[in-house]
Scaffold this motif. Structure first.
Motif, PDB file in Angstrom:
ATOM      1  N   LYS A  24       0.834  -1.207   0.000  1.00 13.84           N
ATOM      2  CA  LYS A  24       0.000   0.000   0.000  1.00 13.84           C
ATOM      3  C   LYS A  24       0.867   1.255   0.000  1.00 13.84           C
ATOM      4  O   LYS A  24       0.525   2.254  -0.630  1.00 13.84           O
ATOM      5  CB  LYS A  24      -0.948   0.006   1.210  1.00 13.84           C
ATOM      6  CG  LYS A  24      -2.065  -0.981   1.095  1.00 13.84           C
ATOM      7  CD  LYS A  24      -2.997  -0.577  -0.020  1.00 13.84           C
ATOM      8  CE  LYS A  24      -4.239  -1.418  -0.064  1.00 13.84           C
ATOM      9  NZ  LYS A  24      -5.131  -1.032  -1.146  1.00 13.84           N
ATOM     10  N   GLU A  27       2.021   1.702  -3.528  1.00 12.74           N
ATOM     11  CA  GLU A  27       0.917   2.202  -4.350  1.00 12.74           C
ATOM     12  C   GLU A  27       0.771   3.709  -4.175  1.00 12.74           C
ATOM     13  O   GLU A  27       0.569   4.443  -5.144  1.00 12.74           O
ATOM     14  CB  GLU A  27      -0.404   1.522  -3.964  1.00 12.74           C
ATOM     15  CG  GLU A  27      -0.533   0.115  -4.457  1.00 12.74           C
ATOM     16  CD  GLU A  27      -1.830  -0.534  -3.976  1.00 12.74           C
ATOM     17  OE1 GLU A  27      -2.720   0.162  -3.433  1.00 12.74           O
ATOM     18  OE2 GLU A  27      -1.941  -1.765  -4.125  1.00 12.74           O
ATOM     19  N   TRP A  28       0.885   4.174  -2.917  1.00 18.25           N
ATOM     20  CA  TRP A  28       0.788   5.614  -2.666  1.00 18.25           C
ATOM     21  C   TRP A  28       1.921   6.343  -3.391  1.00 18.25           C
ATOM     22  O   TRP A  28       1.696   7.375  -4.033  1.00 18.25           O
ATOM     23  CB  TRP A  28       0.844   5.914  -1.166  1.00 18.25           C
ATOM     24  CG  TRP A  28       0.928   7.386  -0.922  1.00 18.25           C
ATOM     25  CD1 TRP A  28      -0.120   8.256  -0.845  1.00 18.25           C
ATOM     26  CD2 TRP A  28       2.119   8.174  -0.810  1.00 18.25           C
ATOM     27  NE1 TRP A  28       0.364   9.537  -0.678  1.00 18.25           N
ATOM     28  CE2 TRP A  28       1.721   9.513  -0.653  1.00 18.25           C
ATOM     29  CE3 TRP A  28       3.476   7.873  -0.829  1.00 18.25           C
ATOM     30  CZ2 TRP A  28       2.643  10.548  -0.506  1.00 18.25           C
ATOM     31  CZ3 TRP A  28       4.388   8.900  -0.686  1.00 18.25           C
ATOM     32  CH2 TRP A  28       3.968  10.228  -0.525  1.00 18.25           C
ATOM     33  N   PRO A  62      -4.674   6.260  -3.937  1.00 17.00           N
ATOM     34  CA  PRO A  62      -4.819   5.029  -3.161  1.00 17.00           C
ATOM     35  C   PRO A  62      -5.039   5.325  -1.685  1.00 17.00           C
ATOM     36  O   PRO A  62      -4.644   6.376  -1.180  1.00 17.00           O
ATOM     37  CB  PRO A  62      -3.492   4.303  -3.378  1.00 17.00           C
ATOM     38  CG  PRO A  62      -2.550   5.330  -3.844  1.00 17.00           C
ATOM     39  CD  PRO A  62      -3.334   6.435  -4.459  1.00 17.00           C
ATOM     40  N   TRP A  65      -2.913   3.763   4.446  1.00 16.26           N
ATOM     41  CA  TRP A  65      -3.158   3.089   5.713  1.00 16.26           C
ATOM     42  C   TRP A  65      -2.550   3.888   6.860  1.00 16.26           C
ATOM     43  O   TRP A  65      -1.459   4.461   6.716  1.00 16.26           O
ATOM     44  CB  TRP A  65      -2.559   1.697   5.695  1.00 16.26           C
ATOM     45  CG  TRP A  65      -3.301   0.704   4.866  1.00 16.26           C
ATOM     46  CD1 TRP A  65      -4.324   0.954   3.999  1.00 16.26           C
ATOM     47  CD2 TRP A  65      -3.082  -0.693   4.821  1.00 16.26           C
ATOM     48  NE1 TRP A  65      -4.739  -0.209   3.415  1.00 16.26           N
ATOM     49  CE2 TRP A  65      -3.998  -1.241   3.905  1.00 16.26           C
ATOM     50  CE3 TRP A  65      -2.194  -1.548   5.461  1.00 16.26           C
ATOM     51  CZ2 TRP A  65      -4.055  -2.593   3.624  1.00 16.26           C
ATOM     52  CZ3 TRP A  65      -2.243  -2.903   5.180  1.00 16.26           C
ATOM     53  CH2 TRP A  65      -3.169  -3.417   4.274  1.00 16.26           C
TER      54      TRP A  65
END
Length: 142
Positions: A24, A27-28, A62, A65
């Protein structure tokens, strides 16, 4: 999801993060670097077109988190610490001394270094992909 041991920090302590957190984070970064043709500039244009300052339902940004927020904030604090080489000024890696100083002065946890290093590697991969996709200028005007 259950956290799993990912890496040992400088003191040898194992830090646990949820499965998929690094994916994640990458992706960011790909979104932030506009690696896939969609990035922060798209959001700015969209917000201006809608005359709003909120992210729309169709946003490509995206999900960030919560466990990745400290790494992103640290990354943003040191994003100017690149070493450039060659006539094109290609980024070849972070200036580690400058990055460490930036992290310390910004009050960021140095245990985030594995995430910073992962972001550094992916940024260089993104840059390499952009260079490959860029058309080359003809030599000697031919």
């Amino acid at each position: 999801e259950d956290p799993v041991p990912v890496r040992a920090d400088r003191q040898g302590s194992i830090r646990c993060v949820p499965r998929g957190a690094e994916k994640k984070l990458i992706e960011w970064l790909r979104w932030y670097e506009n690696a896939d043709g969609v990035g922060p500039q798209n959001c700015v244009v969209c917000m201006e077109a809608r005359d709003e300052s909120t992210i729309c339902d169709g946003c490509y940004m995206p999900e960030l988190w919560p466990e990745n927020e400290p790494a992103v904030l640290a990354w943003l604090a040191i994003r100017t610490q690149w070493v450039h080489a060659g006539i094109d000024g290609v980024r070849v890696g972070l200036n580690y001394a400058g990055a460490e100083s930036g992290l310390r002065l910004g009050g960021h946890d140095l245990a985030l270094w594995p995430e910073i290093h992962a972001l550094e590697r992916e940024t260089m991969n993104i840059d390499a992909g952009k260079r490959k996709a860029k058309p080359k200028a003809p030599k000697n005007g031919r």
